[in-house]
Write a protein that holds these residues in place. Structure first.
Motif, PDB file in Angstrom:
ATOM      1  N   VAL A  76       0.965  -1.187  -0.104  1.00  0.00           N
ATOM      2  CA  VAL A  76       0.047   0.113  -0.065  1.00  0.00           C
ATOM      3  C   VAL A  76       0.949   1.256   0.015  1.00  0.00           C
ATOM      4  O   VAL A  76       0.524   2.280  -0.755  1.00  0.00           O
ATOM      5  N   CYS A  77       1.910   1.325   0.653  1.00  0.00           N
ATOM      6  CA  CYS A  77       2.906   2.431   0.710  1.00  0.00           C
ATOM      7  C   CYS A  77       3.580   2.505  -0.712  1.00  0.00           C
ATOM      8  O   CYS A  77       3.763   3.687  -1.203  1.00  0.00           O
ATOM      9  N   ASP A  78       3.991   1.280  -1.229  1.00  0.00           N
ATOM     10  CA  ASP A  78       4.526   1.573  -2.678  1.00  0.00           C
ATOM     11  C   ASP A  78       3.486   2.305  -3.618  1.00  0.00           C
ATOM     12  O   ASP A  78       3.798   3.292  -4.167  1.00  0.00           O
ATOM     13  N   GLY A  79       2.112   1.871  -3.311  1.00  0.00           N
ATOM     14  CA  GLY A  79       1.134   2.484  -4.119  1.00  0.00           C
ATOM     15  C   GLY A  79       0.928   3.916  -3.818  1.00  0.00           C
ATOM     16  O   GLY A  79       0.663   4.892  -4.690  1.00  0.00           O
ATOM     17  N   ILE A  80       1.066   4.343  -2.442  1.00  0.00           N
ATOM     18  CA  ILE A  80       0.988   5.693  -2.104  1.00  0.00           C
ATOM     19  C   ILE A  80       2.012   6.434  -2.846  1.00  0.00           C
ATOM     20  O   ILE A  80       1.998   7.612  -3.581  1.00  0.00           O
TER      21      ILE A  80
END
Length: 115
Positions: A76-80
């Motif tokens: 999710v952080c990579d997506g952010i």
């Protein structure tokens, strides 16, 4: 304290200087595809968590609930990160747009919670 604006600027700088990749090297479709790829990886981890919850076979040995939850959160952080780069490539100030979208949804649902 990390602000959206500070993160957006450092993210852009790292993209250019660290990866030697200009924001203009990719189209918005390519930035969105990178974002979707990371969110897809998060979804795959969530699927594996559901397998654990329902005692369904298919996960690899060692894929514990704790490990998969952490891996999902990191995806999710990579997506952010890609989301912010996508906003930068499109020419938007993330902080301003996030505030606008959040507050608009609050208005839509009748919530007085605003940012």
């Amino acid at each position: 304290m990390l602000t959206f604006l500070d993160f957006q600027r450092k993210n852009e700088k790292r993209c250019v200087e660290g990866f030697e990749h200009s924001l203009k090297d990719w189209s918005l479709m390519e930035w969105c595809a990178a974002l979707a790829g990371e969110i897809g990886e998060a979804c795959n981890k969530a699927k594996k968590l559901k397998r654990i919850d329902q005692n369904i076979k298919g996960n690899k040995a060692g894929e514990t609930k704790e490990l998969l939850t952490r891996e999902m959160a990191k995806e999710v952080c990579d997506g952010i990160v890609y989301g912010f780069l996508t906003l930068s490539a499109a020419g938007y100030d993330a902080e301003e747009l996030i505030r606008e979208v959040f507050n608009s949804k609050s208005d839509e649902i009748g919530s007085d919670i605003k940012v």
